[in-house]
Design a protein around this motif. Structure first.
Motif, PDB file in Angstrom:
ATOM      1  N   ALA A  35     112.434 -21.161 -30.049  1.00 33.65           N
ATOM      2  CA  ALA A  35     112.259 -22.198 -29.033  1.00 33.65           C
ATOM      3  C   ALA A  35     112.037 -21.563 -27.660  1.00 33.65           C
ATOM      4  CB  ALA A  35     113.475 -23.118 -29.007  1.00 33.65           C
ATOM      5  N   LYS A  36     112.787 -20.514 -27.358  1.00 32.81           N
ATOM      6  CA  LYS A  36     112.639 -19.834 -26.065  1.00 32.81           C
ATOM      7  C   LYS A  36     111.250 -19.203 -25.944  1.00 32.81           C
ATOM      8  CE  LYS A  36     116.736 -20.258 -24.090  1.00 32.81           C
ATOM      9  NZ  LYS A  36     116.896 -20.853 -22.760  1.00 32.81           N
ATOM     10  N   LEU A  37     110.766 -18.589 -27.022  1.00 34.98           N
ATOM     11  CA  LEU A  37     109.420 -18.018 -26.988  1.00 34.98           C
ATOM     12  C   LEU A  37     108.380 -19.108 -26.738  1.00 34.98           C
ATOM     13  CD1 LEU A  37     109.447 -15.438 -29.936  1.00 34.98           C
ATOM     14  CD2 LEU A  37     109.509 -14.944 -27.486  1.00 34.98           C
ATOM     15  N   HIS A  38     108.555 -20.237 -27.400  1.00 32.24           N
ATOM     16  CA  HIS A  38     107.643 -21.369 -27.245  1.00 32.24           C
ATOM     17  C   HIS A  38     107.684 -21.871 -25.795  1.00 32.24           C
ATOM     18  CE1 HIS A  38     105.135 -24.446 -29.013  1.00 32.24           C
ATOM     19  NE2 HIS A  38     105.876 -25.394 -28.460  1.00 32.24           N
ATOM     20  N   LEU A  39     108.866 -21.983 -25.256  1.00 35.59           N
ATOM     21  CA  LEU A  39     109.056 -22.476 -23.896  1.00 35.59           C
ATOM     22  C   LEU A  39     108.416 -21.539 -22.874  1.00 35.59           C
ATOM     23  CD1 LEU A  39     110.460 -24.891 -22.558  1.00 35.59           C
ATOM     24  CD2 LEU A  39     112.516 -23.497 -22.365  1.00 35.59           C
ATOM     25  N   VAL A  40     108.643 -20.245 -23.035  1.00 34.52           N
ATOM     26  CA  VAL A  40     108.116 -19.282 -22.066  1.00 34.52           C
ATOM     27  C   VAL A  40     106.588 -19.210 -22.145  1.00 34.52           C
ATOM     28  CG1 VAL A  40     108.146 -17.047 -23.294  1.00 34.52           C
ATOM     29  CG2 VAL A  40     108.838 -17.153 -20.919  1.00 34.52           C
ATOM     30  N   SER A  41     106.018 -19.573 -23.270  1.00 31.24           N
ATOM     31  CA  SER A  41     104.555 -19.580 -23.370  1.00 31.24           C
ATOM     32  C   SER A  41     103.957 -20.846 -22.748  1.00 31.24           C
ATOM     33  CB  SER A  41     104.115 -19.455 -24.835  1.00 31.24           C
ATOM     34  OG  SER A  41     104.352 -20.662 -25.533  1.00 31.24           O
ATOM     35  N   LYS A  42     104.723 -21.924 -22.691  1.00 35.37           N
ATOM     36  CA  LYS A  42     104.222 -23.206 -22.189  1.00 35.37           C
ATOM     37  C   LYS A  42     104.506 -23.455 -20.710  1.00 35.37           C
ATOM     38  CE  LYS A  42     102.839 -25.506 -25.954  1.00 35.37           C
ATOM     39  NZ  LYS A  42     101.586 -26.199 -26.024  1.00 35.37           N
ATOM     40  N   LEU A  43     105.656 -22.995 -20.224  1.00 35.55           N
ATOM     41  CA  LEU A  43     106.075 -23.349 -18.868  1.00 35.55           C
ATOM     42  C   LEU A  43     105.153 -22.862 -17.746  1.00 35.55           C
ATOM     43  CD1 LEU A  43     109.969 -23.085 -18.913  1.00 35.55           C
ATOM     44  CD2 LEU A  43     108.562 -25.133 -18.720  1.00 35.55           C
ATOM     45  N   PRO A  44     104.618 -21.644 -17.803  1.00 30.11           N
ATOM     46  CA  PRO A  44     103.772 -21.205 -16.677  1.00 30.11           C
ATOM     47  C   PRO A  44     102.586 -22.128 -16.409  1.00 30.11           C
ATOM     48  CG  PRO A  44     104.436 -19.321 -17.976  1.00 30.11           C
ATOM     49  CD  PRO A  44     104.854 -20.555 -18.757  1.00 30.11           C
ATOM     50  N   SER A  45     101.931 -22.615 -17.444  1.00 30.80           N
ATOM     51  CA  SER A  45     100.799 -23.525 -17.220  1.00 30.80           C
ATOM     52  C   SER A  45     101.279 -24.852 -16.643  1.00 30.80           C
ATOM     53  CB  SER A  45     100.013 -23.745 -18.514  1.00 30.80           C
ATOM     54  OG  SER A  45     100.820 -24.379 -19.482  1.00 30.80           O
ATOM     55  N   LEU A  46     102.461 -25.263 -17.031  1.00 31.68           N
ATOM     56  CA  LEU A  46     103.034 -26.499 -16.514  1.00 31.68           C
ATOM     57  C   LEU A  46     103.329 -26.371 -15.017  1.00 31.68           C
ATOM     58  CD1 LEU A  46     103.908 -29.239 -17.675  1.00 31.68           C
ATOM     59  CD2 LEU A  46     106.184 -28.290 -17.935  1.00 31.68           C
ATOM     60  N   THR A  62     113.033 -20.862 -14.043  1.00 30.44           N
ATOM     61  CA  THR A  62     113.416 -21.063 -15.445  1.00 30.44           C
ATOM     62  C   THR A  62     112.682 -20.075 -16.355  1.00 30.44           C
ATOM     63  OG1 THR A  62     113.935 -23.389 -15.067  1.00 30.44           O
ATOM     64  CG2 THR A  62     113.475 -22.744 -17.342  1.00 30.44           C
ATOM     65  N   VAL A  63     111.409 -19.832 -16.088  1.00 28.73           N
ATOM     66  CA  VAL A  63     110.643 -18.861 -16.883  1.00 28.73           C
ATOM     67  C   VAL A  63     111.302 -17.484 -16.793  1.00 28.73           C
ATOM     68  CG1 VAL A  63     108.440 -17.620 -17.102  1.00 28.73           C
ATOM     69  CG2 VAL A  63     108.447 -20.098 -16.774  1.00 28.73           C
ATOM     70  N   ALA A  64     111.675 -17.080 -15.592  1.00 30.22           N
ATOM     71  CA  ALA A  64     112.338 -15.777 -15.417  1.00 30.22           C
ATOM     72  C   ALA A  64     113.659 -15.742 -16.173  1.00 30.22           C
ATOM     73  CB  ALA A  64     112.562 -15.497 -13.929  1.00 30.22           C
ATOM     74  N   ASP A  65     114.415 -16.842 -16.116  1.00 32.17           N
ATOM     75  CA  ASP A  65     115.692 -16.912 -16.840  1.00 32.17           C
ATOM     76  C   ASP A  65     115.477 -16.852 -18.350  1.00 32.17           C
ATOM     77  OD1 ASP A  65     117.054 -17.069 -14.456  1.00 32.17           O
ATOM     78  OD2 ASP A  65     117.403 -19.235 -14.570  1.00 32.17           O
ATOM     79  N   VAL A  66     114.472 -17.567 -18.827  1.00 32.26           N
ATOM     80  CA  VAL A  66     114.189 -17.575 -20.269  1.00 32.26           C
ATOM     81  C   VAL A  66     113.799 -16.176 -20.738  1.00 32.26           C
ATOM     82  CG1 VAL A  66     112.616 -18.467 -22.049  1.00 32.26           C
ATOM     83  CG2 VAL A  66     113.639 -20.040 -20.398  1.00 32.26           C
ATOM     84  N   GLY A  91     112.666 -27.562 -35.504  1.00 29.90           N
ATOM     85  CA  GLY A  91     113.519 -28.509 -34.797  1.00 29.90           C
ATOM     86  C   GLY A  91     113.432 -28.357 -33.298  1.00 29.90           C
ATOM     87  N   LEU A  92     113.786 -27.198 -32.794  1.00 27.20           N
ATOM     88  CA  LEU A  92     113.762 -26.982 -31.343  1.00 27.20           C
ATOM     89  C   LEU A  92     112.347 -26.844 -30.813  1.00 27.20           C
ATOM     90  CD1 LEU A  92     116.799 -24.575 -30.859  1.00 27.20           C
ATOM     91  CD2 LEU A  92     116.654 -26.994 -30.305  1.00 27.20           C
ATOM     92  N   THR A  93     111.484 -26.129 -31.521  1.00 26.20           N
ATOM     93  CA  THR A  93     110.110 -26.008 -31.035  1.00 26.20           C
ATOM     94  C   THR A  93     109.415 -27.365 -31.119  1.00 26.20           C
ATOM     95  OG1 THR A  93     109.358 -25.218 -33.195  1.00 26.20           O
ATOM     96  CG2 THR A  93     109.817 -23.551 -31.528  1.00 26.20           C
ATOM     97  N   GLY A  94     109.771 -28.169 -32.109  1.00 24.57           N
ATOM     98  CA  GLY A  94     109.222 -29.525 -32.205  1.00 24.57           C
ATOM     99  C   GLY A  94     109.637 -30.370 -31.015  1.00 24.57           C
ATOM    100  N   LEU A  95     110.897 -30.259 -30.624  1.00 25.13           N
ATOM    101  CA  LEU A  95     111.395 -30.970 -29.448  1.00 25.13           C
ATOM    102  C   LEU A  95     110.600 -30.558 -28.209  1.00 25.13           C
ATOM    103  CD1 LEU A  95     113.606 -32.673 -27.905  1.00 25.13           C
ATOM    104  CD2 LEU A  95     114.868 -30.528 -27.721  1.00 25.13           C
ATOM    105  N   ILE A  96     110.371 -29.271 -28.068  1.00 22.93           N
ATOM    106  CA  ILE A  96     109.626 -28.773 -26.911  1.00 22.93           C
ATOM    107  C   ILE A  96     108.181 -29.257 -26.966  1.00 22.93           C
ATOM    108  CG2 ILE A  96     108.734 -26.677 -25.790  1.00 22.93           C
ATOM    109  CD1 ILE A  96     111.418 -25.342 -26.719  1.00 22.93           C
ATOM    110  N   GLN A  97     107.569 -29.181 -28.145  1.00 20.51           N
ATOM    111  CA  GLN A  97     106.184 -29.636 -28.284  1.00 20.51           C
ATOM    112  C   GLN A  97     106.070 -31.125 -27.991  1.00 20.51           C
ATOM    113  OE1 GLN A  97     103.698 -27.492 -28.571  1.00 20.51           O
ATOM    114  NE2 GLN A  97     102.353 -29.220 -28.253  1.00 20.51           N
TER     115      GLN A  97
END
Length: 175
Positions: A35-46, A62-66, A91-97
């Protein structure tokens, strides 16, 4: 004489063998790691699409913290002599997606988009905090203080990020 009712098993101490506990621990660490890998790949574009400057800064933080949390989890894998498994992490990556899809639905409405970002990031941080807390409790049984400390640092960071997002949401909504 009437039979005594069977005592509830809820009070009994859970007795997991160290190998079973390690498997449980690593599987759940895998889920949050993915989930953290997924988040760190998505957040910068956001962050580049955010209207509210405080939120943009919070996402960058948050990206730096992740990234730090991912590095700590990699140390934990090493301490456990375990490999990251790419098994079921939906589960977690689905929530993030799902969160990112819901945010995308607000295209053309910058205020609603920012509010959606705040809403979902707070939900994600809450799940991460709960995950790190449970893993911390399980780590006590693994008898490795370093693992427990690394998880505590991840929990504390997730908690601080969630608190920051709460402050930003309050400021955002009242402006």
């Amino acid at each position: 004489m009437p039979e005594k009712p069977e005592k509830s098993r809820s009070w009994k101490k859970i007795n997991l063998g160290s190998e079973k506990l390690k498997v449980f621990f690593v599987k759940h660490l895998d889920r949050i790691y993915g989930a953290k890998l997924h988040l760190v790949s998505k957040l910068p574009s956001l962050a580049s699409e955010v209207e509210f400057a405080d939120l943009k800064n919070a996402i960058i933080e948050t990206v730096a913290d992740v990234e730090k949390q991912i590095a700590r989890m990699e140390v934990i894998y090493s301490l456990l002599d375990a490999q990251v498994s790419r098994g079921s992490i939906h589960g977690l990556t689905g929530l993030i997606q799902d969160a990112f899809e819901a945010i995308d639905e607000q295209m053309g409405e910058p205020e609603l988009r920012d509010l959606s970002i705040i809403f979902y990031l707070q939900n994600i941080e809450s799940v991460e905090m709960a995950s790190f807390q449970i893993l911390q409790m399980a780590a006590v049984k693994l008898k490795n203080k370093h693992i427990n400390q690394l998880l505590k640092e991840n929990y504390d960071e997730a908690k601080a990020d969630r608190t920051l997002l709460l402050l930003i949401s309050s400021k955002y909504i009242t402006n």
